[in-house]
Enzyme design. Sequence first.
Site, short mmCIF file in Angstrom:
data_model
loop_
_atom_site.label_atom_id
_atom_site.label_comp_id
_atom_site.label_asym_id
_atom_site.label_seq_id
_atom_site.Cartn_x
_atom_site.Cartn_y
_atom_site.Cartn_z
N ARG A 143 26.95 -6.22 -37.62
CA ARG A 143 27.89 -6.06 -36.73
C ARG A 143 27.36 -4.79 -35.94
NH1 ARG A 143 29.55 -10.21 -37.03
NH2 ARG A 143 31.54 -11.20 -37.14
N GLU A 150 29.23 -4.87 -27.62
CA GLU A 150 28.40 -5.96 -27.22
C GLU A 150 29.47 -7.04 -26.38
OE1 GLU A 150 26.98 -7.70 -31.13
OE2 GLU A 150 28.24 -9.32 -30.74
N HIS A 210 23.48 -11.98 -30.35
CA HIS A 210 24.24 -12.20 -31.54
C HIS A 210 24.12 -13.85 -31.86
CE1 HIS A 210 28.25 -11.03 -33.62
NE2 HIS A 210 27.66 -12.14 -34.40
#
Length: 328
Positions: free
Chosen positions: A240, A269, A287
Amino acid sequence: MSRPAILVTREIFPEVIELLARHLDVEANQSDESWSREQLVAKLAGKAGALTTGSERIDAALLDAATRLRVCANMAVGYNNFDVPAMTARGVLATNTPDVLTDTTADLAFTLLMAAARRIGESERFLRAGQWQRWRYDMFAGAEVHGATLGILGMGRIGQGVAKRGALGFGMKVIYHNRSRLTAELEAECRAAYVSKEALLKEADHLVLVLPYSPESHHAIGAAELATMKPTATLVNIARGGIVDDAALAEALRDKRIAAAGLDVFEGEPQVHPGLLEVPNVILTPHIGSATVKTRMAMAKLAADNLIGFLVHGKPLTPLNPQVLKAA
Ligand code: 8YV
């Protein structure tokens, strides 16, 4: 009898919407509009369930507004977008999608590790720019992967998958650090040795981060930690954003205090720290850890089955706060 109403917050596979619609009244964001928080709250009015992604924050304020909500099924294994204690306190069930994405995500960790260590991003940009004129002995000479020491911070399912790939596929020496030590059987299965976080940082040639995000893991890797790593080391974050201090990492990469990094997740993000965009020795992906067609389908289906399982049959498949079921 009227069927429970649910909201699907982002566009997902039409087959999964059809599956949900066989059992539930579905309102789905198939046009993938970006909803403000107020719009999300308004859409949740009267809904018993929601199929969410990591982009939606489910917290106390939202739950207090969505008074009919009984279940949120996250299409992700990570659930730092959920305030689980607040959900439990209000009798709202939380579910996630474990197991179905373990190997796919471990594969991406290895992809980034190899791409960073072998300088794939830099060499591809060089070739595409027409700069490849002749051979050089040190052209994009990177770090060895096979036989190197693989460090893993966070040794849940995905960490274990990374360990097995390293040990069995690449003959790596695997060391790990985790909040709790694995059983001797699991350590043997992963061929991984438990070490302190300090030893992990010092000894790893390649360090992969696979720990969940929480206030405790915020900036688990910052300037101080980066300073203790080998200057030849690579760092991979598939966990993360926020676990790494991205500003400190950008500086460490710029000053060659570590050799390279592979990042799939970022603080704030989809924004990416500008310092990371400027340095050549980092490979960046948006991601995509779980992004294969098969795995994303399995995640969407599991999230849907959790909603149907709970709202229709009273039995979710992968509950995060099963105490809600006992209380009901
Ligand atoms: C998701 C993830 O794609 O499962 C997770 O925790 O990070 C990814 O697989 C993302 O969170 C969207 O829900």
